[in-house]
Motif scaffolding. Structure first.
Motif, PDB file in Angstrom:
ATOM      1  N   GLN A  66      40.499  31.548  52.013  1.00  0.00           N
ATOM      2  CA  GLN A  66      40.864  32.848  51.441  1.00  0.00           C
ATOM      3  C   GLN A  66      42.190  32.772  50.695  1.00  0.00           C
ATOM      4  O   GLN A  66      42.340  33.334  49.606  1.00  0.00           O
ATOM      5  N   GLU A  67      43.159  32.052  51.261  1.00  0.00           N
ATOM      6  CA  GLU A  67      44.452  31.880  50.587  1.00  0.00           C
ATOM      7  C   GLU A  67      44.276  31.109  49.285  1.00  0.00           C
ATOM      8  O   GLU A  67      44.869  31.458  48.259  1.00  0.00           O
ATOM      9  N   ARG A  68      43.466  30.065  49.311  1.00  0.00           N
ATOM     10  CA  ARG A  68      43.218  29.269  48.105  1.00  0.00           C
ATOM     11  C   ARG A  68      42.506  30.104  47.055  1.00  0.00           C
ATOM     12  O   ARG A  68      42.838  30.048  45.871  1.00  0.00           O
ATOM     13  N   PHE A  69      41.520  30.910  47.472  1.00  0.00           N
ATOM     14  CA  PHE A  69      40.787  31.770  46.542  1.00  0.00           C
ATOM     15  C   PHE A  69      41.729  32.780  45.888  1.00  0.00           C
ATOM     16  O   PHE A  69      41.700  32.957  44.662  1.00  0.00           O
ATOM     17  N   ASP A  70      42.570  33.440  46.686  1.00  0.00           N
ATOM     18  CA  ASP A  70      43.499  34.425  46.132  1.00  0.00           C
ATOM     19  C   ASP A  70      44.468  33.780  45.143  1.00  0.00           C
ATOM     20  O   ASP A  70      44.750  34.340  44.074  1.00  0.00           O
ATOM     21  N   GLY A  71      44.974  32.597  45.491  1.00  0.00           N
ATOM     22  CA  GLY A  71      45.884  31.893  44.586  1.00  0.00           C
ATOM     23  C   GLY A  71      45.209  31.485  43.286  1.00  0.00           C
ATOM     24  O   GLY A  71      45.798  31.601  42.200  1.00  0.00           O
ATOM     25  N   LEU A  72      43.972  31.015  43.389  1.00  0.00           N
ATOM     26  CA  LEU A  72      43.231  30.636  42.179  1.00  0.00           C
ATOM     27  C   LEU A  72      42.953  31.841  41.291  1.00  0.00           C
ATOM     28  O   LEU A  72      43.058  31.748  40.057  1.00  0.00           O
ATOM     29  N   MET A  73      42.595  32.969  41.888  1.00  0.00           N
ATOM     30  CA  MET A  73      42.329  34.171  41.093  1.00  0.00           C
ATOM     31  C   MET A  73      43.578  34.610  40.334  1.00  0.00           C
ATOM     32  O   MET A  73      43.504  34.958  39.146  1.00  0.00           O
ATOM     33  N   GLU A  74      44.723  34.590  41.011  1.00  0.00           N
ATOM     34  CA  GLU A  74      45.981  34.949  40.325  1.00  0.00           C
ATOM     35  C   GLU A  74      46.283  33.957  39.201  1.00  0.00           C
ATOM     36  O   GLU A  74      46.687  34.354  38.106  1.00  0.00           O
ATOM     37  N   HIS A  75      46.099  32.680  39.480  1.00  0.00           N
ATOM     38  CA  HIS A  75      46.381  31.644  38.482  1.00  0.00           C
ATOM     39  C   HIS A  75      45.452  31.786  37.279  1.00  0.00           C
ATOM     40  O   HIS A  75      45.911  31.740  36.124  1.00  0.00           O
ATOM     41  N   PHE A  76      44.150  31.945  37.532  1.00  0.00           N
ATOM     42  CA  PHE A  76      43.204  32.078  36.432  1.00  0.00           C
ATOM     43  C   PHE A  76      43.460  33.343  35.618  1.00  0.00           C
ATOM     44  O   PHE A  76      43.327  33.332  34.392  1.00  0.00           O
ATOM     45  N   ALA A  77      43.824  34.438  36.279  1.00  0.00           N
ATOM     46  CA  ALA A  77      44.097  35.688  35.560  1.00  0.00           C
ATOM     47  C   ALA A  77      45.355  35.571  34.707  1.00  0.00           C
ATOM     48  O   ALA A  77      45.445  36.205  33.659  1.00  0.00           O
ATOM     49  N   SER A  78      46.321  34.755  35.164  1.00  0.00           N
ATOM     50  CA  SER A  78      47.536  34.586  34.352  1.00  0.00           C
ATOM     51  C   SER A  78      47.275  33.674  33.155  1.00  0.00           C
ATOM     52  O   SER A  78      47.833  33.871  32.083  1.00  0.00           O
ATOM     53  N   ILE A  79      46.430  32.674  33.312  1.00  0.00           N
ATOM     54  CA  ILE A  79      46.113  31.762  32.209  1.00  0.00           C
ATOM     55  C   ILE A  79      45.171  32.424  31.199  1.00  0.00           C
ATOM     56  O   ILE A  79      45.364  32.318  29.993  1.00  0.00           O
ATOM     57  N   ASN A  80      44.164  33.092  31.697  1.00  0.00           N
ATOM     58  CA  ASN A  80      43.143  33.709  30.862  1.00  0.00           C
ATOM     59  C   ASN A  80      43.032  35.180  31.243  1.00  0.00           C
ATOM     60  O   ASN A  80      42.139  35.571  31.999  1.00  0.00           O
ATOM     61  N   PRO A  81      43.955  36.025  30.740  1.00  0.00           N
ATOM     62  CA  PRO A  81      43.975  37.431  31.174  1.00  0.00           C
ATOM     63  C   PRO A  81      42.700  38.180  30.775  1.00  0.00           C
ATOM     64  O   PRO A  81      42.148  37.946  29.705  1.00  0.00           O
ATOM     65  N   PRO A  82      42.256  39.059  31.663  1.00  0.00           N
ATOM     66  CA  PRO A  82      41.042  39.833  31.358  1.00  0.00           C
ATOM     67  C   PRO A  82      41.319  40.899  30.301  1.00  0.00           C
ATOM     68  O   PRO A  82      42.464  41.317  30.110  1.00  0.00           O
ATOM     69  N   PRO A  83      40.277  41.355  29.609  1.00  0.00           N
ATOM     70  CA  PRO A  83      40.460  42.442  28.645  1.00  0.00           C
ATOM     71  C   PRO A  83      40.818  43.743  29.370  1.00  0.00           C
ATOM     72  O   PRO A  83      40.699  43.847  30.591  1.00  0.00           O
ATOM     73  N   ASP A  84      41.258  44.707  28.611  1.00  0.00           N
ATOM     74  CA  ASP A  84      41.656  45.994  29.189  1.00  0.00           C
ATOM     75  C   ASP A  84      40.445  46.678  29.826  1.00  0.00           C
ATOM     76  O   ASP A  84      39.397  46.831  29.212  1.00  0.00           O
ATOM     77  N   LYS A  85      40.626  47.075  31.077  1.00  0.00           N
ATOM     78  CA  LYS A  85      39.527  47.665  31.838  1.00  0.00           C
ATOM     79  C   LYS A  85      39.108  49.024  31.269  1.00  0.00           C
ATOM     80  O   LYS A  85      37.922  49.373  31.266  1.00  0.00           O
ATOM     81  N   VAL A  86      40.061  49.797  30.779  1.00  0.00           N
ATOM     82  CA  VAL A  86      39.763  51.135  30.263  1.00  0.00           C
ATOM     83  C   VAL A  86      39.031  51.051  28.927  1.00  0.00           C
ATOM     84  O   VAL A  86      38.069  51.786  28.684  1.00  0.00           O
ATOM     85  N   ILE A  87      39.447  50.138  28.079  1.00  0.00           N
ATOM     86  CA  ILE A  87      38.857  50.036  26.740  1.00  0.00           C
ATOM     87  C   ILE A  87      37.469  49.410  26.794  1.00  0.00           C
ATOM     88  O   ILE A  87      36.524  49.902  26.181  1.00  0.00           O
ATOM     89  N   ASP A  88      37.346  48.299  27.509  1.00  0.00           N
ATOM     90  CA  ASP A  88      36.060  47.592  27.567  1.00  0.00           C
ATOM     91  C   ASP A  88      35.769  47.188  29.008  1.00  0.00           C
ATOM     92  O   ASP A  88      36.030  46.051  29.414  1.00  0.00           O
ATOM     93  N   GLY A  89      35.245  48.129  29.766  1.00  0.00           N
ATOM     94  CA  GLY A  89      34.998  47.910  31.184  1.00  0.00           C
ATOM     95  C   GLY A  89      33.973  46.830  31.466  1.00  0.00           C
ATOM     96  O   GLY A  89      34.095  46.068  32.418  1.00  0.00           O
ATOM     97  N   LEU A  90      32.940  46.748  30.633  1.00  0.00           N
ATOM     98  CA  LEU A  90      31.892  45.752  30.834  1.00  0.00           C
ATOM     99  C   LEU A  90      32.418  44.338  30.605  1.00  0.00           C
ATOM    100  O   LEU A  90      32.122  43.418  31.367  1.00  0.00           O
ATOM    101  N   ALA A  91      33.236  44.168  29.573  1.00  0.00           N
ATOM    102  CA  ALA A  91      33.825  42.850  29.307  1.00  0.00           C
ATOM    103  C   ALA A  91      34.787  42.471  30.430  1.00  0.00           C
ATOM    104  O   ALA A  91      34.847  41.306  30.840  1.00  0.00           O
ATOM    105  N   TRP A  92      35.525  43.457  30.941  1.00  0.00           N
ATOM    106  CA  TRP A  92      36.450  43.196  32.049  1.00  0.00           C
ATOM    107  C   TRP A  92      35.667  42.742  33.280  1.00  0.00           C
ATOM    108  O   TRP A  92      36.039  41.766  33.942  1.00  0.00           O
ATOM    109  N   ALA A  93      34.579  43.439  33.592  1.00  0.00           N
ATOM    110  CA  ALA A  93      33.784  43.104  34.771  1.00  0.00           C
ATOM    111  C   ALA A  93      33.176  41.706  34.648  1.00  0.00           C
ATOM    112  O   ALA A  93      33.231  40.911  35.595  1.00  0.00           O
ATOM    113  N   SER A  94      32.616  41.387  33.499  1.00  0.00           N
ATOM    114  CA  SER A  94      32.020  40.062  33.330  1.00  0.00           C
ATOM    115  C   SER A  94      33.085  38.971  33.373  1.00  0.00           C
ATOM    116  O   SER A  94      32.849  37.885  33.911  1.00  0.00           O
ATOM    117  N   HIS A  95      34.268  39.237  32.835  1.00  0.00           N
ATOM    118  CA  HIS A  95      35.363  38.269  32.872  1.00  0.00           C
ATOM    119  C   HIS A  95      35.812  38.024  34.314  1.00  0.00           C
ATOM    120  O   HIS A  95      36.022  36.869  34.715  1.00  0.00           O
TER     121      HIS A  95
END
Length: 121
Positions: A66-95
């Motif tokens: 769980q610690e490794r998963f949480d760290g990877l999610m933060e790392h991946f989100a910082s490297i490849n930030p998701p699109p804006d959830k309000v503007i394009d919710g479907l793209a955010w969810a798939s990302h």
């Protein structure tokens, strides 16, 4: 013969595993580790079960996973930030699903499906 209750033709030991009442239940990663050991290493699984080492082992692995998963999610989100959830919710969810699947695959390969039996894990 109290520890060996009779069953039809055989006498089997009455093994009762002690699990502390305040112990946290196994989550997704802990259950995956338990199933992996049972399916691929049944002798070691049985030994750990009888010596009451299985559930503490699975809890340690699940905490590390769980610690490794949480760290990877933060790392991946910082490297490849998701699109804006309000503007394009479907793209955010798939990302986010893509990031989650990638992180879970790494956790499974590094921690869950690797044979590690030293005392630290």
């Amino acid at each position: 013969m109290e520890n060996y209750p009779p069953t039809q033709m055989f006498v089997l030991p009455n093994i009762i595993l002690s699990d502390p009442p305040d112990a946290e239940p196994l989550n997704h990663y802990g259950m995956m580790r338990k199933k992996f050991l049972k399916a691929n290493y049944p002798a070691h699984y049985g030994k750990m079960l009888v010596h009451e080492e299985l559930y503490p082992h699975c809890r340690i692995v699940q905490q590390q996973a769980q610690e490794r998963f949480d760290g990877l999610m933060e790392h991946f989100a910082s490297i490849n930030p998701p699109p804006d959830k309000v503007i394009d919710g479907l793209a955010w969810a798939s990302h986010m699903v893509m990031l989650k699947d990638t992180a879970e695959e790494i956790v499974r390969d590094e921690l869950i499906f690797k044979l590690i039996f030293n005392k630290s894990i």
